[in-house]
Design a protein around this motif. Structure first.
Motif, PDB file in Angstrom:
ATOM      1  N   GLN A 195       0.855  -1.194   0.000  1.00  0.00           N
ATOM      2  CA  GLN A 195       0.000   0.000   0.000  1.00  0.00           C
ATOM      3  C   GLN A 195       0.891   1.244   0.000  1.00  0.00           C
ATOM      4  N   GLU A 196       0.369   2.314  -0.535  1.00  0.00           N
ATOM      5  CA  GLU A 196       1.091   3.593  -0.513  1.00  0.00           C
ATOM      6  C   GLU A 196       1.406   3.971   0.943  1.00  0.00           C
ATOM      7  N   LEU A 197       2.637   4.406   1.184  1.00  0.00           N
ATOM      8  CA  LEU A 197       2.994   4.841   2.534  1.00  0.00           C
ATOM      9  C   LEU A 197       2.245   6.129   2.852  1.00  0.00           C
ATOM     10  N   HIS A 198       1.756   6.213   4.067  1.00  0.00           N
ATOM     11  CA  HIS A 198       0.941   7.378   4.435  1.00  0.00           C
ATOM     12  C   HIS A 198       1.026   7.610   5.949  1.00  0.00           C
ATOM     13  N   ARG A 199       0.625   8.797   6.330  1.00  0.00           N
ATOM     14  CA  ARG A 199       0.458   9.124   7.757  1.00  0.00           C
ATOM     15  C   ARG A 199      -1.047   9.126   8.007  1.00  0.00           C
ATOM     16  N   ASP A 200      -1.522   8.440   9.020  1.00  0.00           N
ATOM     17  CA  ASP A 200      -2.971   8.337   9.184  1.00  0.00           C
ATOM     18  C   ASP A 200      -3.626   9.698   9.438  1.00  0.00           C
ATOM     19  N   GLY A 201      -2.876  10.617  10.024  1.00  0.00           N
ATOM     20  CA  GLY A 201      -3.448  11.945  10.282  1.00  0.00           C
ATOM     21  C   GLY A 201      -3.267  12.914   9.133  1.00  0.00           C
ATOM     22  N   ARG A 202      -2.880  12.394   7.971  1.00  0.00           N
ATOM     23  CA  ARG A 202      -2.470  13.270   6.864  1.00  0.00           C
ATOM     24  C   ARG A 202      -3.510  14.321   6.498  1.00  0.00           C
ATOM     25  N   GLY A 203      -4.765  13.957   6.593  1.00  0.00           N
ATOM     26  CA  GLY A 203      -5.811  14.891   6.180  1.00  0.00           C
ATOM     27  C   GLY A 203      -5.935  16.074   7.114  1.00  0.00           C
ATOM     28  N   PHE A 204      -5.560  15.884   8.357  1.00  0.00           N
ATOM     29  CA  PHE A 204      -5.688  16.956   9.339  1.00  0.00           C
ATOM     30  C   PHE A 204      -4.419  17.790   9.438  1.00  0.00           C
ATOM     31  N   LEU A 205      -3.283  17.123   9.316  1.00  0.00           N
ATOM     32  CA  LEU A 205      -2.033  17.771   9.716  1.00  0.00           C
ATOM     33  C   LEU A 205      -1.724  19.005   8.877  1.00  0.00           C
ATOM     34  N   ALA A 206      -1.727  18.831   7.540  1.00  0.00           N
ATOM     35  CA  ALA A 206      -1.384  19.966   6.683  1.00  0.00           C
ATOM     36  C   ALA A 206      -2.460  21.032   6.780  1.00  0.00           C
ATOM     37  N   ARG A 207      -3.704  20.594   6.826  1.00  0.00           N
ATOM     38  CA  ARG A 207      -4.821  21.532   6.862  1.00  0.00           C
ATOM     39  C   ARG A 207      -4.753  22.432   8.093  1.00  0.00           C
ATOM     40  N   LEU A 208      -4.308  21.865   9.200  1.00  0.00           N
ATOM     41  CA  LEU A 208      -4.249  22.613  10.459  1.00  0.00           C
ATOM     42  C   LEU A 208      -2.881  23.268  10.665  1.00  0.00           C
ATOM     43  N   GLY A 209      -1.989  23.076   9.699  1.00  0.00           N
ATOM     44  CA  GLY A 209      -0.667  23.692   9.815  1.00  0.00           C
ATOM     45  C   GLY A 209       0.198  23.040  10.884  1.00  0.00           C
ATOM     46  N   ILE A 210      -0.055  21.773  11.172  1.00  0.00           N
ATOM     47  CA  ILE A 210       0.752  21.082  12.196  1.00  0.00           C
ATOM     48  C   ILE A 210       1.457  19.881  11.578  1.00  0.00           C
TER      49      ILE A 210
END
Ligand SMILES: O=C(O)CCC(=O)C(=O)O
Ligand SMILES: [Fe+2]
Length: 306
Positions: free
Chosen positions: A137-152
């Motif tokens: 599977q593609e490597l990913h961070r599970d929080g990816r959808g939140f992290l960039a959006r929230l600037g964290i």
């Protein structure tokens, strides 16, 4: 804990293992270093057998379908040779009582994600059965959808999500053990994708869990065996307080909402949604299907993001 760049080699060659029940501070120190840890014996062999028997009743049906038939944009991420069953809470009493409601687990979850013990929202309860022939599977961070959006999307920010992968079979590398890049939550550059060469496999016996923070790069492995499927349940939690003040789906009936403008249906949570216009309909699904389809809300989508 120092930050590292993605050019650095992994922090460890293998993931640390410790018994489920190890002191919270020791588990947290390991996750702070590596981004994940194997906790052995979270449920007993007898409980594993009971959970498997309960899931077997539905895994063989259409709900335990292979791949994503309706949502092609997710098909690659979800895998063509992988069965996924959402809402395991509903199907396995042993799993929900012996595992998800477990006091020690709640302490670990609360130590990672703010809110207090037992005050996180269950984000997913999703069996993943990887069959022979599946690719990495593609490597990913599970929080990816939140992290960039929230600037964290950088080391040291708040932890929004925690995932636990509960093995329901012994899981060896060739069966598609989850692959993790230890320490990748400390990379300065979260846009670096990481590579499979940097990963280590999380080898699990049935009943063990891999606990991951929402920031470490990982993904399901390739199953290169001839005939051995690998089953686990991904149970994840998120911070519980970014929700509406008014509990719309309980305050309003589907029949009341059916004639509302589609935009309003979406505002009220009668519609799947996405993190940021990407992967429309990834969040707030039922049986791996977009909620509005399950509810029979066929109005035109005016949200612009599915
Ligand atoms: O199936 C796996 O091993 C990985 C699952 C995963 O990455 C996830 O549920 O977020
Ligand atoms: Fe994941």
């Amino acid at each position: 804990m120092p930050q590292t760049t993605h050019a650095d080699s992994p922090a460890t060659d293998t993931l640390a293992r410790m018994p489920f029940g190890t002191a919270v501070a020791d588990v947290m120190a390991t996750i702070a270093r590596d981004g994940g840890v194997v906790l052995t014996g979270a449920v007993t062999r007898e409980q594993v057998a009971a959970i498997n028997a309960e899931l077997d009743l539905v895994m063989g049906t259409a709900d335990g379908r292979f791949g994503m038939t309706e949502d092609n944009y997710l098909a690659k991420f979800m895998g063509a040779h992988t069965k996924r069953l959402q809402h395991c809470i509903k199907y396995s009493r042993t799993y929900r009582e012996a595992f998800v409601a477990n006091d020690t687990l709640a302490e670990y979850v609360a130590a990672l994600v703010d809110g207090g013990i037992g005050r996180q929202s269950l984000f997913s309860s999703h069996a993943i059965e990887i069959h022979p022939g599946e690719q990495c599977q593609e490597l990913h961070r599970d929080g990816r959808g939140f992290l960039a959006r929230l600037g964290i999307d950088r080391p040291g920010g708040a932890e929004i999500l925690v995932n636990t992968l509960l093995a329901l079979t012994d899981i060896t590398e060739d069966m598609g053990a989850t692959r993790v890049i230890p320490g990748s939550h400390r990379w300065e550059d979260y846009t670096a994708p990481g590579s499979q060469e940097q990963t280590v496999p999380a080898l699990l016996d049935a009943g063990d869990i891999l606990m991951l923070n929402g920031r470490v790069l990982h993904g399901g492995g390739a199953n290169v065996t001839a005939n051995r499927a690998r089953r686990l349940i991904a149970t994840s939690w998120v911070m519980n307080f970014i929700v509406p003040e008014e509990a719309w789906p309980f305050a309003l009936s589907i029949d009341e909402v059916r004639d509302y403008p589609p935009r309003l249906q979406a505002f009220l949570g009668f519609h799947s949604f996405s993190y940021r216009g990407e992967h429309p309909g990834f969040l707030w699904r039922v049986d791996n299907r977009p909620l509005e389809k399950v509810l029979g809300l066929t109005g035109r989508d005016t949200t612009g993001q599915g």
